[in-house]
Motif scaffolding. Structure first.
Motif, PDB file in Angstrom:
ATOM      1  N   SER A  65      43.997  51.518  28.432  1.00 35.72           N
ATOM      2  CA  SER A  65      44.363  51.168  30.051  1.00 35.72           C
ATOM      3  C   SER A  65      44.741  52.411  30.624  1.00 35.72           C
ATOM      4  CB  SER A  65      45.733  50.112  30.400  1.00 35.72           C
ATOM      5  OG  SER A  65      45.126  48.890  29.750  1.00 35.72           O
ATOM      6  N   GLN A 114      43.931  44.923  34.438  1.00 32.53           N
ATOM      7  CA  GLN A 114      44.398  44.142  33.353  1.00 32.53           C
ATOM      8  C   GLN A 114      45.302  42.889  33.832  1.00 32.53           C
ATOM      9  OE1 GLN A 114      46.248  46.064  30.093  1.00 32.53           O
ATOM     10  NE2 GLN A 114      45.936  44.541  28.626  1.00 32.53           N
ATOM     11  N   ASP A 173      39.692  46.627  33.382  1.00 28.90           N
ATOM     12  CA  ASP A 173      40.417  46.510  32.127  1.00 28.90           C
ATOM     13  C   ASP A 173      40.606  45.146  31.812  1.00 28.90           C
ATOM     14  OD1 ASP A 173      42.449  46.980  30.278  1.00 28.90           O
ATOM     15  OD2 ASP A 173      43.758  48.106  31.748  1.00 28.90           O
ATOM     16  N   GLY A 176      50.025  46.330  28.407  1.00 26.49           N
ATOM     17  CA  GLY A 176      49.442  44.761  28.560  1.00 26.49           C
ATOM     18  C   GLY A 176      49.870  44.319  27.281  1.00 26.49           C
TER      19      GLY A 176
END
Ligand SMILES: Nc1ncnc2c1ncn2[C@@H]1O[C@H](COP(=O)(O)OP(=O)(O)OP(=O)(O)O)[C@@H](O)[C@H]1O
Ligand SMILES: Nc1ncnc2c1ncn2[C@@H]1O[C@H](COP(=O)(O)OP(=O)(O)OP(=O)(O)O)[C@@H](O)[C@H]1O
Ligand code: SF4
Ligand code: SF4
Ligand SMILES: [Mg+2]
Ligand SMILES: [Mg+2]
Lengths: 339, 323
Positions: free
Chosen positions: A60, A109, A191, B160
């Motif tokens: 990312s 994301q 992403d 994430g």
């Protein structure tokens, strides 16, 4: 007119995206953490480059550096990023903002951070479209409905009037995809675009990405941990580990003949639909922490092939068959060392 | 410990959840646009016996998160009942926790990770002192593949997948008896996913936890579940034991789902695609909701909604699935 168009006199031959020796750092009170440690990669016109790697590998952040959205104090501390030959890593904030959306489309994301909870989905789409394309509000609304249909959201007209919280998780992700494609960009940085999506919508989105690549020549940098999606979408795959690319090559080779021990572990830990194993294979241990990077090959504490050289000297990314790999102990006969 | 006659952890009886998604007051009164109802969940019934895993799969928007939110009390059912087994929760029922689909939105950005994970421990007084709470937080972080040192950092400093693991650690901190997992591994790469799925299985074996597991990752579902329900547009169209669903899928939609799974052995193939527009829960098709996409649809499918009935070892909602 598009905002800040790139000069069109440039030849269309070079790569759309060219990243060289990218270094990303986070200065902290206890010293500087280097999260990206020299990444070089290109994406050609109409090509989909997959980026895979375990959680925390730096996927990312690489994407964020390209779209100019590293969160401070994060900063690009070295290297260059070029889009169609033009350097963009040192652009002022305003120029970068203009570039995002028109030349670069970004799919994050986390779908919620790219949506404004206080505006309806329709307002956000229409605003983005009008920012990049010379359309009236009514025309932009039509385009927004088309886009929602393209990403598989039915009852689009009614959905335009709803707020993000009224959408399901996967629908929000698709709205973000629609937003990224709204300005018809040259490069899409995606992403984990399909992580919240079930397989049939996933198929629709990957087909959409492939279509815009083929029809518009859009270049796509696709960050995902889903090897299945990579397998059927990407042309080439870069495998990242601890802030570096450890292997890169054509998709078939990476999946069928992974060379790097880490890539082999990654491919091996994919749960299979065909059999329900009691336990899944896992690569033992975890990605090293940024403040305690092992010397030599960063993978050595977890690698079954590690030897003394691995523990002291960083393996370079060298040509290996149809791709590149960074490992001292590639299967004999495969490594073409340019020593 | 597990007693076949014990009350199931959760019994769901004809539960429905509708949302009013009418156009604005102006459009309704001046433009005479009609009032609209979105039937996110429309009549679900199932039971989850103690110590087992019940999984829900189905297309995006079919109502999975809405069901999960009703189970943990975030949404009120429009109709039907949810009944829980007795347990150590504050209300006298099983102690329930949820791992949210969107870990970003569910972590307080101003709290350090240590405080986020310690909160349920303190609130429920699960550990006597500060020192023991700290030790427990470190242990939880390590269980999900992070490090004890991470407790001093803020959520935005994590990737994430790392954030998703923080939310898993927080859910486990409450020592739940019943865990509702909404896409718990969707932001995780395969190796961490394997680690988390193995962890969930170990906890179930050791402590007898019960799971409601929601995921679009069919391989993960196959790996963890005892029973699987396939949802389509707010309804369960097929429910069966895990191997039954994967080896002998009865409903045309289940078969389609299994066919669409990305396949590592055939890279770059073009997957079978939904050729028809996806149906909307605002405007469901008459008869069987799946009829516009179903290769087996006949006239009866377009007029009459099929009832759920047993076929082989499955419960199937289809006119043409015959025992
Ligand atoms: N603001 C920050 N401050 C300090 N460290 C950070 C920050 N943002 C990211 N990092 C660290 O940089 C590393 C790379 O993060 P990145 O988000 O790129 O990972 P990723 O490969 O995308 O992982 P995932 O698959 O989990 O999303 C991680 O170890 C993360 O903890
Ligand atoms: N608060 C709300 N107000 C209005 N509609 C809602 C609300 N919450 C959910 N919905 C609608 O209910 C339907 C089901 O949503 P839900 O979030 O349960 O889907 P899901 O199965 O979890 O999908 P996904 O896989 O995309 O997360 C969707 O059409 C969604 O737009
Ligand atoms: S260089 Fe050594 S430690 Fe690193 S991956 Fe190769 S064999 Fe393993
Ligand atoms: S009832 Fe008819 S339309 Fe519905 S799934 Fe069965 S065959 Fe298909
Ligand atoms: Mg990431
Ligand atoms: Mg959901």
């Amino acid at each position: 007119m598009r905002a800040a168009p790139l000069p069109n006199d440039r030849p269309d031959t070079g790569p759309v995206l060219d990243i060289r020796d990218l270094v990303v750092e986070f200065p902290t009170r206890r010293g500087v953490l280097t999260a990206i440690r020299g990444v070089s990669v290109t994406v050609e016109r109409g090509e989909i480059l997959g980026i895979v790697g375990e959680s925390g590998a730096g996927k990312s952040l690489t994407g964020a550096a390209v779209i100019g959205l590293l969160e401070p104090p994060g900063r690009i501390a070295g290297g260059e990023i070029r889009i169609r030959g033009r350097r963009i890593d040192n652009l002022p904030k305003r120029d970068m903002m203009a570039l995002r959306g028109s030349t670069i489309g970004a799919i994050f994301q986390d779908p919620l951070t790219s949506l404004n909870p206080l505006l309806t989905v329709g307002d956000q789409l229409i605003e983005t479209i009008r920012c990049h394309l010379p359309l009236s509000r009514a025309e932009a609304a039509m385009r927004a409905i088309d886009l929602l249909n393209e990403v598989g959201i039915p009852s689009a007209e009614l959905r335009l009037q709803q707020y993000p919280h009224q959408f399901s998780g996967g629908m929000r992700q698709r709205v973000v995809i629609a937003l990224a494609l709204a300005g018809e960009p040259d490069l899409v940085v995606a992403d984990e675009p399909t992580t919240a999506l079930d397989v049939s919508i996933q198929a629709q989105i990957t087909a959409l990405l492939k279509r815009i690549c083929r029809d518009r020549g859009t270049a796509v940098m696709l960050v995902t941990h889903d090897m299945g999606v990579i397998a059927e979408t990407a042309d080439r795959v870069a495998v990242m580990y601890a802030g570096r690319i450890v292997e890169i090559g054509p998709v078939d080779d990476i999946i069928r003949r992974p060379q790097h021990p880490y890539t082999r572990g990654l491919i091996g830990s994919i749960p299979s639909l065909v059999t329900s194993h009691e336990r899944l294979v896992q690569i033992d241990g975890a990605m090293p922490r940024l403040n305690s990077m092992p010397a030599g090959c960063a993978f050595h504490p977890r690698c079954v092939l590690a030897d003394t050289r691995c523990r002291s000297t960083l393996p370079p990314l060298l040509t290996n068959g149809s791709g590149l790999a960074a490992c001292w102990n590639l299967a004999a006969g495969n490594a073409v060392e340019a020593a | 410990m597990t007693n076949a006659h014990a009350k199931p952890t959760l019994r769901v009886d004809d539960v429905a959840c509708f949302f009013d998604v009418s156009p604005s007051w102006f459009d309704r009164t001046v433009m005479r646009k009609p009032q609209r109802t979105l039937k996110a969940v429309d009549g679900l019934s199932f039971v989850i016996p103690r110590g087992t895993t019940f999984s829900i799969v189905g297309e995006s928007g079919c109502g999975k998160s809405t069901l999960a939110r009703m189970v943990v009390g975030l949404y009120q059912p429009t109709r039907g009942t949810l009944s829980f087994a007795d347990g150590s929760g504050r209300d006298g029922f099983v102690r329930t926790q949820m791992i949210f689909q969107d870990p970003f939105a569910s972590l307080n950005p101003r709290w350090r990770v240590g405080a986020i994970i310690a909160e349920p421990i303190k609130q429920m007084a699960l550990r006597p002192s500060g020192v023991e709470t700290q030790a427990r937080v470190r242990q939880l972080l390590e269980t999900v593949g992070l490090s004890g040192q991470d407790s001093n950092r803020y959520p935005h400093e994590f990737s994430g997948g790392q954030r998703q693991r923080i939310s898993i650690a927080r859910a486990l901190a409450a020592e739940p008896e019943f865990l509702v997992c909404d896409e718990p591994t969707s932001a995780l790469d395969v190796s961490v996913q394997a680690q988390i799925l193995n962890l969930l299985k170990d906890l179930q074996r050791e402590l007898g936890l019960t799971y409601l597991f929601i995921s679009h990752n069919l391989a993960a579902v196959r790996h963890v579940s005892d029973r699987v329900a396939v949802m389509y547009l707010g309804r369960i169209v097929e429910e069966a034991a895990t191997d039954e669903i994967f080896e002998r899928p009865q409903h045309p939609y289940t078969r389609f789902l299994l066919d669409t799974v990305p396949n590592l052995d055939r890279p770059n193939r073009d997957r079978m695609q939904a050729t028809v527009d996806l149906p909307s829960p605002i405007d469901p098709p008459p008869g069987c909701a799946y009829n516009p996409r179903c290769p087996l649809a006949t006239d009866i499918c377009r007029t009459a909604a099929p009832e759920s009935h047993p076929v082989g070892g499955s419960l199937v909602r289809c006119h043409h699935a015959i025992a």
